[in-house]
Design a protein around this motif. Structure first.
Motif, PDB file in Angstrom:
ATOM      1  N   ASP A 109      -7.128   3.018   1.170  1.00 54.37           N
ATOM      2  CA  ASP A 109      -6.489   1.782   0.719  1.00 54.37           C
ATOM      3  C   ASP A 109      -6.223   0.795   1.855  1.00 54.37           C
ATOM      4  O   ASP A 109      -6.456  -0.412   1.718  1.00 54.37           O
ATOM      5  CB  ASP A 109      -5.176   2.089  -0.012  1.00 54.37           C
ATOM      6  CG  ASP A 109      -5.442   2.728  -1.374  1.00 54.37           C
ATOM      7  OD1 ASP A 109      -6.591   2.645  -1.841  1.00 54.37           O
ATOM      8  OD2 ASP A 109      -4.510   3.306  -1.955  1.00 54.37           O
ATOM      9  N   GLU A 110      -5.739   1.303   2.976  1.00 57.17           N
ATOM     10  CA  GLU A 110      -5.394   0.434   4.103  1.00 57.17           C
ATOM     11  C   GLU A 110      -6.651  -0.218   4.686  1.00 57.17           C
ATOM     12  O   GLU A 110      -6.691  -1.427   4.938  1.00 57.17           O
ATOM     13  CB  GLU A 110      -4.669   1.245   5.195  1.00 57.17           C
ATOM     14  CG  GLU A 110      -3.965   0.368   6.220  1.00 57.17           C
ATOM     15  CD  GLU A 110      -3.174   1.186   7.245  1.00 57.17           C
ATOM     16  OE1 GLU A 110      -3.152   0.769   8.410  1.00 57.17           O
ATOM     17  OE2 GLU A 110      -2.615   2.236   6.874  1.00 57.17           O
ATOM     18  N   GLU A 111      -7.685   0.613   4.879  1.00 55.00           N
ATOM     19  CA  GLU A 111      -8.952   0.097   5.420  1.00 55.00           C
ATOM     20  C   GLU A 111      -9.584  -0.912   4.460  1.00 55.00           C
ATOM     21  O   GLU A 111     -10.144  -1.928   4.874  1.00 55.00           O
ATOM     22  CB  GLU A 111      -9.926   1.253   5.660  1.00 55.00           C
ATOM     23  CG  GLU A 111      -9.526   2.170   6.808  1.00 55.00           C
ATOM     24  CD  GLU A 111     -10.422   3.400   6.885  1.00 55.00           C
ATOM     25  OE1 GLU A 111     -10.694   3.863   7.997  1.00 55.00           O
ATOM     26  OE2 GLU A 111     -10.845   3.891   5.808  1.00 55.00           O
ATOM     27  N   LYS A 112      -9.472  -0.600   3.155  1.00 52.24           N
ATOM     28  CA  LYS A 112     -10.029  -1.475   2.120  1.00 52.24           C
ATOM     29  C   LYS A 112      -9.379  -2.864   2.187  1.00 52.24           C
ATOM     30  O   LYS A 112     -10.064  -3.886   2.143  1.00 52.24           O
ATOM     31  CB  LYS A 112      -9.777  -0.847   0.742  1.00 52.24           C
ATOM     32  CG  LYS A 112     -10.571  -1.475  -0.381  1.00 52.24           C
ATOM     33  CD  LYS A 112     -10.259  -0.834  -1.714  1.00 52.24           C
ATOM     34  CE  LYS A 112     -10.779   0.581  -1.806  1.00 52.24           C
ATOM     35  NZ  LYS A 112     -10.564   1.180  -3.138  1.00 52.24           N
ATOM     36  N   THR A 113      -8.042  -2.874   2.302  1.00 52.66           N
ATOM     37  CA  THR A 113      -7.309  -4.150   2.384  1.00 52.66           C
ATOM     38  C   THR A 113      -7.761  -4.967   3.586  1.00 52.66           C
ATOM     39  O   THR A 113      -8.020  -6.178   3.478  1.00 52.66           O
ATOM     40  CB  THR A 113      -5.789  -3.890   2.471  1.00 52.66           C
ATOM     41  OG1 THR A 113      -5.402  -3.113   1.330  1.00 52.66           O
ATOM     42  CG2 THR A 113      -5.004  -5.188   2.481  1.00 52.66           C
ATOM     43  N   MET A 114      -7.893  -4.293   4.729  1.00 54.86           N
ATOM     44  CA  MET A 114      -8.311  -4.972   5.964  1.00 54.86           C
ATOM     45  C   MET A 114      -9.730  -5.532   5.828  1.00 54.86           C
ATOM     46  O   MET A 114      -9.997  -6.673   6.215  1.00 54.86           O
ATOM     47  CB  MET A 114      -8.236  -4.009   7.149  1.00 54.86           C
ATOM     48  CG  MET A 114      -6.815  -3.705   7.601  1.00 54.86           C
ATOM     49  SD  MET A 114      -6.759  -2.390   8.840  1.00 54.86           S
ATOM     50  CE  MET A 114      -7.699  -3.120  10.181  1.00 54.86           C
ATOM     51  N   PHE A 115     -10.621  -4.722   5.264  1.00 55.54           N
ATOM     52  CA  PHE A 115     -12.029  -5.123   5.106  1.00 55.54           C
ATOM     53  C   PHE A 115     -12.139  -6.334   4.172  1.00 55.54           C
ATOM     54  O   PHE A 115     -12.881  -7.283   4.448  1.00 55.54           O
ATOM     55  CB  PHE A 115     -12.840  -3.940   4.572  1.00 55.54           C
ATOM     56  CG  PHE A 115     -14.322  -4.183   4.484  1.00 55.54           C
ATOM     57  CD1 PHE A 115     -15.032  -4.716   5.551  1.00 55.54           C
ATOM     58  CD2 PHE A 115     -15.024  -3.866   3.326  1.00 55.54           C
ATOM     59  CE1 PHE A 115     -16.403  -4.935   5.470  1.00 55.54           C
ATOM     60  CE2 PHE A 115     -16.393  -4.082   3.228  1.00 55.54           C
ATOM     61  CZ  PHE A 115     -17.080  -4.622   4.306  1.00 55.54           C
ATOM     62  N   MET A 116     -11.368  -6.303   3.076  1.00 51.64           N
ATOM     63  CA  MET A 116     -11.403  -7.413   2.118  1.00 51.64           C
ATOM     64  C   MET A 116     -10.857  -8.695   2.753  1.00 51.64           C
ATOM     65  O   MET A 116     -11.378  -9.781   2.513  1.00 51.64           O
ATOM     66  CB  MET A 116     -10.609  -7.052   0.856  1.00 51.64           C
ATOM     67  CG  MET A 116     -11.344  -6.071  -0.052  1.00 51.64           C
ATOM     68  SD  MET A 116     -10.343  -5.436  -1.415  1.00 51.64           S
ATOM     69  CE  MET A 116     -10.130  -6.899  -2.411  1.00 51.64           C
TER      70      MET A 116
ATOM     71  N   GLU B 110     -19.099  -3.639  -2.564  1.00 53.96           N
ATOM     72  CA  GLU B 110     -18.335  -2.686  -3.384  1.00 53.96           C
ATOM     73  C   GLU B 110     -18.635  -1.252  -2.965  1.00 53.96           C
ATOM     74  O   GLU B 110     -17.741  -0.401  -2.941  1.00 53.96           O
ATOM     75  CB  GLU B 110     -18.670  -2.868  -4.868  1.00 53.96           C
ATOM     76  CG  GLU B 110     -18.274  -4.204  -5.452  1.00 53.96           C
ATOM     77  CD  GLU B 110     -16.793  -4.522  -5.296  1.00 53.96           C
ATOM     78  OE1 GLU B 110     -15.961  -3.612  -5.493  1.00 53.96           O
ATOM     79  OE2 GLU B 110     -16.461  -5.665  -4.969  1.00 53.96           O
ATOM     80  N   ALA B 111     -19.901  -0.988  -2.615  1.00 61.35           N
ATOM     81  CA  ALA B 111     -20.285   0.352  -2.160  1.00 61.35           C
ATOM     82  C   ALA B 111     -19.563   0.704  -0.859  1.00 61.35           C
ATOM     83  O   ALA B 111     -19.102   1.833  -0.670  1.00 61.35           O
ATOM     84  CB  ALA B 111     -21.797   0.428  -1.967  1.00 61.35           C
ATOM     85  N   GLU B 112     -19.471  -0.278   0.036  1.00 60.98           N
ATOM     86  CA  GLU B 112     -18.770  -0.052   1.311  1.00 60.98           C
ATOM     87  C   GLU B 112     -17.266   0.147   1.083  1.00 60.98           C
ATOM     88  O   GLU B 112     -16.640   1.016   1.684  1.00 60.98           O
ATOM     89  CB  GLU B 112     -19.012  -1.233   2.259  1.00 60.98           C
ATOM     90  CG  GLU B 112     -20.455  -1.311   2.775  1.00 60.98           C
ATOM     91  CD  GLU B 112     -20.748  -2.583   3.552  1.00 60.98           C
ATOM     92  OE1 GLU B 112     -19.796  -3.153   4.132  1.00 60.98           O
ATOM     93  OE2 GLU B 112     -21.913  -3.014   3.581  1.00 60.98           O
ATOM     94  N   LEU B 113     -16.686  -0.650   0.190  1.00 59.96           N
ATOM     95  CA  LEU B 113     -15.255  -0.537  -0.119  1.00 59.96           C
ATOM     96  C   LEU B 113     -14.904   0.829  -0.696  1.00 59.96           C
ATOM     97  O   LEU B 113     -13.837   1.381  -0.417  1.00 59.96           O
ATOM     98  CB  LEU B 113     -14.834  -1.622  -1.121  1.00 59.96           C
ATOM     99  CG  LEU B 113     -14.702  -3.050  -0.608  1.00 59.96           C
ATOM    100  CD1 LEU B 113     -14.484  -4.014  -1.777  1.00 59.96           C
ATOM    101  CD2 LEU B 113     -13.553  -3.168   0.387  1.00 59.96           C
ATOM    102  N   SER B 114     -15.825   1.375  -1.496  1.00 66.54           N
ATOM    103  CA  SER B 114     -15.554   2.655  -2.163  1.00 66.54           C
ATOM    104  C   SER B 114     -15.428   3.815  -1.185  1.00 66.54           C
ATOM    105  O   SER B 114     -14.880   4.864  -1.515  1.00 66.54           O
ATOM    106  CB  SER B 114     -16.653   2.969  -3.189  1.00 66.54           C
ATOM    107  OG  SER B 114     -17.878   3.267  -2.550  1.00 66.54           O
ATOM    108  N   GLU B 115     -15.933   3.611   0.040  1.00 69.94           N
ATOM    109  CA  GLU B 115     -15.869   4.670   1.060  1.00 69.94           C
ATOM    110  C   GLU B 115     -14.587   4.602   1.900  1.00 69.94           C
ATOM    111  O   GLU B 115     -14.324   5.484   2.711  1.00 69.94           O
ATOM    112  CB  GLU B 115     -17.071   4.558   2.009  1.00 69.94           C
ATOM    113  CG  GLU B 115     -18.441   4.638   1.342  1.00 69.94           C
ATOM    114  CD  GLU B 115     -18.648   5.976   0.652  1.00 69.94           C
ATOM    115  OE1 GLU B 115     -18.208   7.005   1.210  1.00 69.94           O
ATOM    116  OE2 GLU B 115     -19.223   5.983  -0.455  1.00 69.94           O
ATOM    117  N   LEU B 116     -13.769   3.563   1.694  1.00 65.20           N
ATOM    118  CA  LEU B 116     -12.597   3.352   2.548  1.00 65.20           C
ATOM    119  C   LEU B 116     -11.303   3.769   1.857  1.00 65.20           C
ATOM    120  O   LEU B 116     -11.221   3.773   0.623  1.00 65.20           O
ATOM    121  CB  LEU B 116     -12.494   1.863   2.920  1.00 65.20           C
ATOM    122  CG  LEU B 116     -13.722   1.216   3.576  1.00 65.20           C
ATOM    123  CD1 LEU B 116     -13.489  -0.277   3.750  1.00 65.20           C
ATOM    124  CD2 LEU B 116     -14.035   1.869   4.917  1.00 65.20           C
TER     125      LEU B 116
END
Length: 363
Positions: free
Chosen positions: A248-255, A240-246
């Motif tokens: 929306d597009e990067e977050k979707t890819m990371f998830m 969650e900490a890593e996601l908070s730094e991304l």
């Protein structure tokens, strides 16, 4: 809605809080890193509001919010003042529900306050401190009511219920696990007992286990929560900490890479709404599209009162349509009217989740 994040020291509370609120609370590998509670207000994502705002070209778009309160790590003896316990217990009293972060991962680099990983024991340590604090509250209420009993015999019923609750929690079980009728539940809620507050257990797992099969620690937490009617969400505070730094597009890819379908924040929001029996209705137009949070079962006049007290006092009727039906009509009210989907509802109407409402009232 105000949720308090609690847990033993070093279970990932502040890391999770930082991630979901991006508030930058200090998170460090030593006890009592958090002393004063950190507060973070989070917007509740709602694609219904986003879509309606676009359809009506609204000047303002307002989502509902949740306030998260990061409360310091409690320890054994908190109810007696250990580890600044009394202060921290006071902070818990101010929230509507508790997010209890429980460590469900092994990591030799992160110290555990008891030197071992045992989530159920961790839960019981904190719950016992809440129970001990509640026992003091109940004892004071029983003494006061007993003292006034001579002048008011109706207090006997109150005393009996207070003793019933005290006997129940003295066995080490939280008050929220009690089987109470409607009147009893309303009275016990008015006592503002810590162990009666609704709880979501946030099982904090490792990065490797964030999307896989639930480990034995998580299963134990689920079993415990089920017995007392509490909610459980499985999260990885580190992810969650890593996601908070991304973005929306990067977050979707990371998830997608990790095989995670929902963020921890989305899980917590859904779980907290379900736990507190909350829903949202929407008002929309050129000036503003806005979501409003109410209790499930709220009648139309009281829902209108959330917007303005005058709306409730002078309530005439509510013109309403479900979001799904409006979307079925291509977002056009005229088409929805032709299908008979736009309804006129009176004072006894229970507002439903996703209702789009326009309230008519007398000034």
């Amino acid at each position: 809605m105000k949720l308090g994040i609690v847990g033993l020291p070093n279970v990932g509370k502040s890391t999770l809080f930082n991630a979901i609120t991006k508030a930058g609370a200090e998170a460090a590998n030593y006890p009592f890193c958090t002393i004063e509670p950190n507060i973070g207000v989070v917007t509740v994502p709602d694609e219904r509001v986003t879509n309606l705002s676009e359809i009506y070209n609204s000047k303002k778009t307002i989502y509902t919010t949740i306030e998260f309160c990061d409360i310091a790590g409690l320890v054994k003896g908190a109810s007696k003042g250990e580890g600044l316990g009394n202060k921290f217990l006071g902070h818990i009293r101010e929230v509507e529900a508790i997010v209890h972060v429980v460590r469900c991962f092994e990591d030799s680099n992160v110290v555990h306050v008891d030197g071992r990983i045992d989530p159920v024991s961790d839960i019981e340590t904190i719950n016992m401190e809440l129970i001990l604090s509640d026992m003091e509250v109940l004892e004071r209420r029983i003494q006061k009511a007993t003292k006034n009993l001579k002048g008011d015999k109706s207090l006997q019923k109150e005393i009996d219920l207070l003793k019933k609750v005290a006997d129940f929690i003295s066995e080490g079980t939280s008050a929220r696990a009690m089987d109470l009728d409607e009147d009893e539940a309303a009275f016990v809620k008015s006592l503002d007992l810590l162990s009666y507050k609704p709880v979501i257990y946030a099982a904090n797992v490792s990065e490797e286990e964030a999307s896989g099969e639930e480990n034995e620690y998580v299963k134990a937490v689920r079993e415990y929560a089920e017995a007392e009617g509490s909610g459980v969400v499985v999260i990885c505070a580190k992810v969650e900490a890593e996601l908070s730094e991304l973005d929306d597009e990067e977050k979707t890819m990371f998830m997608e890479e990790l095989g995670i379908e929902e963020s921890g924040l989305e899980k917590l929001i859904k779980s907290s709404y379900a736990l507190l029996d909350l829903i949202s209705f929407i008002t929309t137009g050129e000036d503003e599209t806005r979501a409003w949070t109410i209790k499930r079962g709220t009648l139309a006049p009281q829902a209108a009162g959330k917007i303005h007290t005058d709306f409730e006092k002078g309530f005439i009727r509510a013109e309403t349509i479900s979001y799904d039906k409006l979307m079925q009509a291509g977002g056009k009210l005229s088409a929805a009217k032709e299908h008979g989907w736009l309804r006129s509802e009176g004072k006894e109407y229970e507002v439903k989740d996703g209702d789009i409402c326009h309230f008519l009232f007398n000034v």
